[in-house]
Design an enzyme around this catalytic site. Sequence first.
Site, PDB file in Angstrom:
ATOM      1  N   HIS A 188      48.171-145.787 -48.921  1.00 10.43           N
ATOM      2  CA  HIS A 188      47.228-145.510 -50.000  1.00 10.43           C
ATOM      3  C   HIS A 188      46.871-146.768 -50.761  1.00 10.43           C
ATOM      4  O   HIS A 188      45.777-146.901 -51.303  1.00 10.43           O
ATOM      5  CB  HIS A 188      47.799-144.431 -50.926  1.00 10.43           C
ATOM      6  CG  HIS A 188      47.511-143.067 -50.417  1.00 10.43           C
ATOM      7  ND1 HIS A 188      48.420-142.050 -50.381  1.00 10.43           N
ATOM      8  CD2 HIS A 188      46.374-142.565 -49.883  1.00 10.43           C
ATOM      9  CE1 HIS A 188      47.860-140.983 -49.850  1.00 10.43           C
ATOM     10  NE2 HIS A 188      46.628-141.271 -49.542  1.00 10.43           N
TER      11      HIS A 188
ATOM     12  N   GLU B 292      27.548-138.866 -25.261  1.00  9.20           N
ATOM     13  CA  GLU B 292      28.547-139.921 -25.069  1.00  9.20           C
ATOM     14  C   GLU B 292      29.141-139.894 -23.660  1.00  9.20           C
ATOM     15  O   GLU B 292      30.108-140.580 -23.390  1.00  9.20           O
ATOM     16  CB  GLU B 292      29.626-139.871 -26.157  1.00  9.20           C
ATOM     17  CG  GLU B 292      30.286-138.540 -26.361  1.00  9.20           C
ATOM     18  CD  GLU B 292      31.297-138.560 -27.507  1.00  9.20           C
ATOM     19  OE1 GLU B 292      31.631-139.629 -28.032  1.00  9.20           O
ATOM     20  OE2 GLU B 292      31.782-137.468 -27.856  1.00  9.20           O
TER      21      GLU B 292
ATOM     22  N   ASP C 106      32.000-144.260 -26.469  1.00  8.96           N
ATOM     23  CA  ASP C 106      32.412-143.568 -25.244  1.00  8.96           C
ATOM     24  C   ASP C 106      31.375-143.715 -24.136  1.00  8.96           C
ATOM     25  O   ASP C 106      31.737-143.849 -22.967  1.00  8.96           O
ATOM     26  CB  ASP C 106      32.686-142.086 -25.541  1.00  8.96           C
ATOM     27  CG  ASP C 106      34.083-141.895 -26.115  1.00  8.96           C
ATOM     28  OD1 ASP C 106      35.019-142.545 -25.603  1.00  8.96           O
ATOM     29  OD2 ASP C 106      34.239-141.131 -27.067  1.00  8.96           O
TER      30      ASP C 106
ATOM     31  N   CYS D  80      25.521-143.343 -33.321  1.00  9.08           N
ATOM     32  CA  CYS D  80      26.630-143.424 -34.270  1.00  9.08           C
ATOM     33  C   CYS D  80      27.807-144.230 -33.728  1.00  9.08           C
ATOM     34  O   CYS D  80      28.820-144.361 -34.395  1.00  9.08           O
ATOM     35  CB  CYS D  80      27.084-142.029 -34.694  1.00  9.08           C
ATOM     36  SG  CYS D  80      27.712-141.051 -33.330  1.00  9.08           S
TER      37      CYS D  80
HETATM   38  C1  PEP Z   1      31.498-142.805 -29.844  1.00 13.97           C
HETATM   39  O1  PEP Z   1      32.127-142.465 -28.840  1.00 13.97           O
HETATM   40  O2  PEP Z   1      30.615-143.690 -29.845  1.00 13.97           O
HETATM   41  C2  PEP Z   1      31.789-142.179 -31.144  1.00 13.97           C
HETATM   42  C3  PEP Z   1      31.034-142.402 -32.195  1.00 13.97           C
HETATM   43  O3  PEP Z   1      32.892-141.390 -31.238  1.00 13.97           O
HETATM   44  P1  PEP Z   1      34.389-141.976 -31.315  1.00 13.97           P
HETATM   45  O4  PEP Z   1      34.302-143.459 -31.486  1.00 13.97           O
HETATM   46  O5  PEP Z   1      35.038-141.305 -32.459  1.00 13.97           O
HETATM   47  O6  PEP Z   1      34.937-141.568 -29.991  1.00 13.97           O
HETATM   48 MG    MG Z   2      33.344-140.683 -28.854  1.00 11.53          MG
END
Ligand code: PEP
Ligand code: MG
Length: 545
Positions: free
Chosen positions: A188, A430, A454, A501
């Site tokens: 924390h 992904e 991924d 993302c």
């Molecule tokens: C990804 O795979 O790009 C993603 C955003 O998910 P994570 O990194 O949590 O697997």
């Molecule tokens: Mg992922």
Amino acid sequence: MLQLKGKSVFEGIAVGTLKVIIHQTIDISAAKDFAPEAERQRFFSAREQTTTYLDTLYRRAIAGNVGGAEAEIFRMHRMMAEDLDFEDGVTAAIAEGHCAEYAVKQTGETLAAMFAAMDDEYMKARAADVEDVARQMLRNLKGLPSETVVIEEPCILASDDFSPSEIVKLDSAKLLGFITANGSANSHTAILARTLGIPAIVATGEQIPSDYDGKTVVIDCDRQQVLVDPPKREADRYIALAKQQAAKKEALTALIGKPNETLDGKSIDVFCNVGNSKDVPLVLKNDGGGIGLFRSEFLYLESRDYPTEEEQFRQYRATVEAMNPRPVVIRTMDIGADKQADYFRLDPEENPALGYRSLRICFDRPEIMETQLSALYRASAFGNLMVMIPMIISEKELDWVLDAAERVRKNLAERGVAFNPDMPIGIMIETPAAALISDVLAKKAAFFSIGTNDLTQYTLAIDRQNAKLEPLLDRHHPALLRLIEMTVANAHKEGKWVGICGELARDLDLTDFFLKIGVDELSVSPAYVLPLREKIRSLNLKKAR
Ligand code: PEP
Ligand code: MG
């Protein structure tokens, strides 16, 4: 010069005067000739003093610059102080004739060791919280004032470790950074450092001796190192670097409130990736347009058992309410592979990344998906919420989720609970399979968000966890870029929006490519929102190659 390596918990460089804090040790008798009833009374009265004190810290955190969500730490400490296991341990030691101090110390150490031995990194970090509570109780038993570090001049603090209560009481305007010998990036104290935006290095392994008090110290979070009493030339170089960074950061704040728009008028949304509701203040501080990826599995990783619908609902509601009217995309839990929670009791696998994870677990345990969707639908009544499903490889899988969502809606309607029946359900792209059939998936998914972390691993057949393969990991591989371009085109044909993302979203060398192919949204860690906005605003797509 003393050079130490550790773990960065925030980015940046800090140069300042070192203040070494040596925590006082409290002498405690191990004798067994104390009167149990008197010691019990002393324990209960010290516990009450401790909870009152923690309530004061909670109020101070709420009113101060740390933020309401971080203030919850003190609520958690209060719960630990009143925990029945703790009380049982203390009263049992007192019954053996020990003094209250000894009983509190022993019980605190036993519970802290129990947390420290857990596999889960988050739970491990809770050991420091138990120690903090026990230490406070000991000070109350001894009639000592609470540990308070007072800083009169701007400085960098170093110690064996800092408790959250110490950090929250500090004048953060004067705290340039801190260094701890122990601790972890999940503690924390580390979380507070990130929230306050203070460069900090933890787990250096050795405490800086007090002889160095008053010397110049450099924290370099990029290199994860600390230089104590460096040669003047080295210190001057870092001072210049720190000034450059500060000026850059300051200049970037001028972009708050400005659109993410290129010189020739093309705009894109820039949202944030977060781990839980506590990150919302950071999103707002950095002017993120929304949350593009809320990794809900962290809630599962922080729990000792499957989080209930109610527990989930509270987190999701807090997030959407705090962000409202900005949109929030919550991803359903992606447990498995590198994110393991003991209570799921998943069998060890030969190839975990290609194995039993996220949606695949839900096919066998549909109640996990239904509980989560129910909590999400309920939260949808309180803000602008969208849901997305990870690891999809087929239309059949998406149908399975959409059927589950229908069952959940029906159930909520029967229970007379408020929810948004039109809450958009999108999917992550992904896997190469999902990208290749994105034309089909786009007919049913409300939106796409491309998880390039991924997607890169599966397209290039390179394990994202394997540091040895890092040199082979071409993040701009044409196969990956083609899959992204194809996904965007297929989504747009069906009138659906597409975001990115994965970490690639913050790659400034690809910003113009993403804009040109029509990506609608980029979701990045809060600290990258303004640098990305700066890049977008410098581009002219019509002029570029
Ligand atoms: C990804 O795979 O790009 C993603 C955003 O998910 P994570 O990194 O949590 O697997
Ligand atoms: Mg992922």
